[in-house]
Each structure stands twice: as structure tokens, then as C-alpha cells.
Write a protein that holds these residues in place. Structure first.
Motif, PDB file in Angstrom:
ATOM      1  N   VAL A  47       8.032   7.228   4.115  1.00 32.69           N
ATOM      2  CA  VAL A  47       8.842   7.957   5.101  1.00 32.69           C
ATOM      3  C   VAL A  47       7.952   8.870   5.937  1.00 32.69           C
ATOM      4  N   THR A  48       7.045   9.588   5.274  1.00 28.13           N
ATOM      5  CA  THR A  48       6.122  10.472   5.993  1.00 28.13           C
ATOM      6  C   THR A  48       5.215   9.685   6.926  1.00 28.13           C
ATOM      7  N   MET A  49       4.718   8.535   6.451  1.00 29.61           N
ATOM      8  CA  MET A  49       3.844   7.706   7.274  1.00 29.61           C
ATOM      9  C   MET A  49       4.566   7.217   8.521  1.00 29.61           C
ATOM     10  N   PHE A  50       5.783   6.682   8.364  1.00 30.91           N
ATOM     11  CA  PHE A  50       6.537   6.179   9.511  1.00 30.91           C
ATOM     12  C   PHE A  50       6.894   7.312  10.460  1.00 30.91           C
ATOM     13  N   ASP A  51       7.248   8.466   9.916  1.00 28.00           N
ATOM     14  CA  ASP A  51       7.668   9.587  10.751  1.00 28.00           C
ATOM     15  C   ASP A  51       6.503  10.132  11.560  1.00 28.00           C
ATOM     16  N   ASP A  52       5.307  10.153  10.966  1.00 28.62           N
ATOM     17  CA  ASP A  52       4.149  10.738  11.647  1.00 28.62           C
ATOM     18  C   ASP A  52       3.517   9.796  12.659  1.00 28.62           C
ATOM     19  N   TYR A  53       3.588   8.489  12.421  1.00 26.67           N
ATOM     20  CA  TYR A  53       2.797   7.567  13.225  1.00 26.67           C
ATOM     21  C   TYR A  53       3.618   6.558  14.024  1.00 26.67           C
ATOM     22  N   SER A  54       4.915   6.483  13.817  1.00 24.87           N
ATOM     23  CA  SER A  54       5.714   5.563  14.626  1.00 24.87           C
ATOM     24  C   SER A  54       6.691   6.282  15.537  1.00 24.87           C
ATOM     25  N   ALA A  55       6.910   7.567  15.332  1.00 27.44           N
ATOM     26  CA  ALA A  55       7.910   8.287  16.127  1.00 27.44           C
ATOM     27  C   ALA A  55       7.326   9.422  16.950  1.00 27.44           C
ATOM     28  N   THR A  56       6.258  10.020  16.506  1.00 29.25           N
ATOM     29  CA  THR A  56       5.752  11.225  17.176  1.00 29.25           C
ATOM     30  C   THR A  56       4.901  10.891  18.389  1.00 29.25           C
ATOM     31  N   LEU A  57       3.701  10.378  18.168  1.00 31.12           N
ATOM     32  CA  LEU A  57       2.781  10.094  19.275  1.00 31.12           C
ATOM     33  C   LEU A  57       3.265   8.970  20.188  1.00 31.12           C
ATOM     34  N   GLU A 135       0.547  19.596  -5.877  1.00 28.50           N
ATOM     35  CA  GLU A 135       0.298  18.692  -4.768  1.00 28.50           C
ATOM     36  C   GLU A 135      -1.149  18.772  -4.332  1.00 28.50           C
ATOM     37  N   GLU A 136      -1.655  17.656  -3.846  1.00 28.40           N
ATOM     38  CA  GLU A 136      -3.029  17.598  -3.365  1.00 28.40           C
ATOM     39  C   GLU A 136      -3.090  16.696  -2.143  1.00 28.40           C
ATOM     40  N   PHE A 137      -3.839  17.125  -1.132  1.00 29.08           N
ATOM     41  CA  PHE A 137      -3.956  16.344   0.094  1.00 29.08           C
ATOM     42  C   PHE A 137      -4.960  15.217  -0.115  1.00 29.08           C
ATOM     43  N   LEU A 138      -4.514  13.981   0.125  1.00 29.83           N
ATOM     44  CA  LEU A 138      -5.360  12.808  -0.048  1.00 29.83           C
ATOM     45  C   LEU A 138      -5.431  12.023   1.250  1.00 29.83           C
ATOM     46  N   ASN A 139      -6.546  11.384   1.493  1.00 28.23           N
ATOM     47  CA  ASN A 139      -6.712  10.523   2.663  1.00 28.23           C
ATOM     48  C   ASN A 139      -6.048   9.175   2.403  1.00 28.23           C
ATOM     49  N   TYR A 140      -5.555   8.568   3.489  1.00 28.51           N
ATOM     50  CA  TYR A 140      -4.956   7.245   3.358  1.00 28.51           C
ATOM     51  C   TYR A 140      -6.025   6.221   2.976  1.00 28.51           C
ATOM     52  N   PRO A 141      -5.698   5.265   2.141  1.00 28.62           N
ATOM     53  CA  PRO A 141      -6.639   4.166   1.887  1.00 28.62           C
ATOM     54  C   PRO A 141      -6.776   3.297   3.135  1.00 28.62           C
ATOM     55  N   THR A 142      -7.665   2.316   3.058  1.00 24.90           N
ATOM     56  CA  THR A 142      -7.931   1.465   4.228  1.00 24.90           C
ATOM     57  C   THR A 142      -6.676   0.745   4.692  1.00 24.90           C
ATOM     58  N   TRP A 143      -5.935   0.162   3.743  1.00 24.17           N
ATOM     59  CA  TRP A 143      -4.713  -0.553   4.133  1.00 24.17           C
ATOM     60  C   TRP A 143      -3.679   0.403   4.714  1.00 24.17           C
ATOM     61  N   GLY A 144      -3.674   1.651   4.235  1.00 26.95           N
ATOM     62  CA  GLY A 144      -2.754   2.648   4.784  1.00 26.95           C
ATOM     63  C   GLY A 144      -3.102   2.994   6.226  1.00 26.95           C
ATOM     64  N   MET A 145      -4.412   3.094   6.529  1.00 26.91           N
ATOM     65  CA  MET A 145      -4.827   3.359   7.901  1.00 26.91           C
ATOM     66  C   MET A 145      -4.447   2.207   8.818  1.00 26.91           C
ATOM     67  N   ILE A 146      -4.573   0.976   8.302  1.00 33.11           N
ATOM     68  CA  ILE A 146      -4.183  -0.188   9.102  1.00 33.11           C
ATOM     69  C   ILE A 146      -2.691  -0.144   9.417  1.00 33.11           C
ATOM     70  N   VAL A 147      -1.879   0.246   8.429  1.00 33.14           N
ATOM     71  CA  VAL A 147      -0.435   0.354   8.649  1.00 33.14           C
ATOM     72  C   VAL A 147      -0.136   1.434   9.678  1.00 33.14           C
ATOM     73  N   CYS A 148      -0.804   2.583   9.590  1.00 33.16           N
ATOM     74  CA  CYS A 148      -0.564   3.675  10.538  1.00 33.16           C
ATOM     75  C   CYS A 148      -0.901   3.257  11.963  1.00 33.16           C
ATOM     76  N   ILE A 149      -2.067   2.628  12.125  1.00 36.40           N
ATOM     77  CA  ILE A 149      -2.471   2.174  13.467  1.00 36.40           C
ATOM     78  C   ILE A 149      -1.513   1.101  13.979  1.00 36.40           C
ATOM     79  N   SER A 150      -1.084   0.205  13.097  1.00 40.40           N
ATOM     80  CA  SER A 150      -0.150  -0.853  13.505  1.00 40.40           C
ATOM     81  C   SER A 150       1.183  -0.261  13.960  1.00 40.40           C
ATOM     82  N   LEU A 151       1.646   0.778  13.283  1.00 40.52           N
ATOM     83  CA  LEU A 151       2.909   1.415  13.673  1.00 40.52           C
ATOM     84  C   LEU A 151       2.814   1.993  15.082  1.00 40.52           C
TER      85      LEU A 151
END
Length: 258
Positions: A47-57, A135-151
Motif C-alpha cells: 500500500v505504501t509503495m503504490f501510494d508513494d510511487y503511483s499516485a504522488t509524482l 520499526e527500522e527504515f530499510l531500502n527496497y530490494p532490486t525487484w522492489g525498485m523495479i516495481v516502483c519505477i514501473s508504477l
């Protein structure tokens, strides 16, 4: 959700003349299948991934393009004239300067700030670490970055695709559907349609000043108050508040029936 689904279905049905029932079922099943991602135990991260990278920018970019298209491509002066024709009065000059100068600058500034912020803070998410109970801030894995860019790409992709299709005439405009109609102020540019009556003049490309008066032998328009003085709506057309009267075979009837 009804409004969202209709916003997707209606343009497709009007353009490609597909059955609305079948398309509605397909869209709902597709949305349901995608929604299954968000009901997993890890669903909140998606949900956070879709909200940050498919709706905002992407949404911000689309709004900027809309503003530029109306203000500079179509022309803010023609847009103001269209509003004047539809509303019956000219909007305040305040909107002219806001739409043409202030809004594009503010939106571009917001877009630049968003891009800089994304560059300064690496893409990531707040993950719950069970062992540390925090809670701890973690970087997206490679496949996660691909999903974010694709969105982001998929959200903006219709803009250049439609531009290329229309610019290169990749779609046959002789199909007769709504996609082949080009609209200009006060008229529709298309092959003439054999229609009878005064309403046909709008489709044949005549503007209100070129339209002939109704030919009934008598004046058939009067104000709702009953004043015999002929008048038109503020935009030059017979609109709400004007009743048809004095026709020989038409009894008095309420405005809603007219």
C-alpha cells in the motif's frame, strides 16, 4: 468506487464500442485480483509503495501537463471564451492569471522539490523488526525498485502513447466513433449528418450567431414570468427559464416536461 470505475469504462466503451457489461466485469475482476496483494501480511508495505510511487509524482506530472495543455496549447483566451459561452458571464480576470502564470510555476516548483527530495532520501520503507520490537527504515530490494519505477512509468505512459498515436495518425479516423471527432469552440468538425430541425445546425458546424431563428410563424419563446418581451439566455441561447408558448397544438405544461 462507482465514479472511479465509470471513469475507466466510459471512455473505452465510447471509443471502441465494446459491451459495457463485459468490460465492467473484466475491470472489476482485474481490480479484485490486484487488491489481493494488499490483504497479505505484507500488504501494508505494498500500500505504501503504490501510494508513494503511483499516485504522488505521476499525478503531479499529469496535472502540470493538463495545465500547460489548456493554458498554452489550446489557449487560455479560447478557454475563457468557452467558459463565457457556457456560463453566460466571463470568469474573473483573477483566474486568467492564476491558470496561465501562477499555477504552472507553483506546480513546477512542487515537482522539482519532489524530485530533489526523492534524490536526497533513498527509496525505502519502514519495516517492523520483530526481534527488536521496533520499526527500522530499510531500502527496497532490486525487484522492489523495479516495481516502483514501473508504477511511475505506467501511470504516465498514456500521455506520450496517445500523443504519438494522434501525431502519427496510427488510428483510422474514419471509424465514426468518438475518437474521430475533433472539437473546436462552438462547433463539431465531422462529416455532416442528415438531421432535421434546428438542433442539426449545431452538428453541421454553425455557431449560435449563424443559426436561423425557429420558423413557427409566431414567437414561441417567452420568459417564465410571462413577460411578452423576447429575450435570450445570457449566453445568447434559449436556456433554462424560457418556456415554449403560443403554439397552437401544445397545451400549457410545466417546464420539466419541456
Amino acid at each position: 468506487m462507482f465514479g472511479t470505475i465509470e471513469g475507466i469504462i466510459t471512455p473505452i466503451v465510447d471509443t471502441f464500442k465494446v459491451r459495457k457489461e463485459i468490460l465492467t466485469v473484466i475491470c472489476c475482476l482485474l481490480a479484485f485480483s490486484i487488491g489481493l496483494i494488499f490483504v497479505q501480511r505484507s500488504g501494508n508495505y505494498f500500500v505504501t509503495m503504490f501510494d508513494d510511487y503511483s499516485a504522488t509524482l505521476p499525478l503531479l506530472i499529469v496535472v502540470i501537463l493538463e495545465n500547460i495543455a489548456v493554458s498554452f496549447v489550446y489557449g487560455i483566451d479560447k478557454f475563457i471564451e468557452d467558459l463565457k459561452d457556457m456560463l453566460g458571464f466571463a470568469p474573473s480576470r483573477y483566474y486568467y492569471y492564476m491558470w496561465k502564470y501562477i499555477s504552472p510555476l507553483m506546480l513546477l516548483s512542487l515537482l522539482i522539490a519532489s524530485i530533489v527530495n526523492m534524490g536526497l532520501s533513498p527509496p525505502g520503507y519502514n519495516a517492523w523488526i520483530e526481534d527488536k520490537a521496533s520499526e527500522e527504515f530499510l531500502n527496497y530490494p532490486t525487484w522492489g525498485m523495479i516495481v516502483c519505477i514501473s508504477l511511475m512509468v505506467l501511470a504516465i505512459l498514456p500521455v506520450p502513447v496517445v500523443f504519438i498515436v494522434r501525431r502519427c495518425n496510427l488510428i483510422d479516423d474514419s471509424s465514426g466513433n468518438l475518437a474521430s471527432v475533433t472539437y473546436k469552440r462552438g462547433r463539431v468538425l465531422k462529416e455532416p449528418v442528415n438531421l432535421e430541425g434546428d438542433d442539426a445546425s449545431l452538428i453541421h458546424g454553425k455557431i449560435s450567431s449563424e443559426m436561423s431563428s425557429p420558423n413557427f410563424g409566431k414567437n414561441i419563446y417567452r420568459k417564465q414570468s410571462g413577460s411578452p418581451t423576447l429575450d435570450t439566455a445570457p449566453n445568447g441561447r434559449y436556456g433554462i427559464g424560457y418556456l415554449m408558448a403560443d403554439m397552437p397544438d401544445m397545451p400549457d405544461m410545466p417546464e420539466s416536461d419541456l
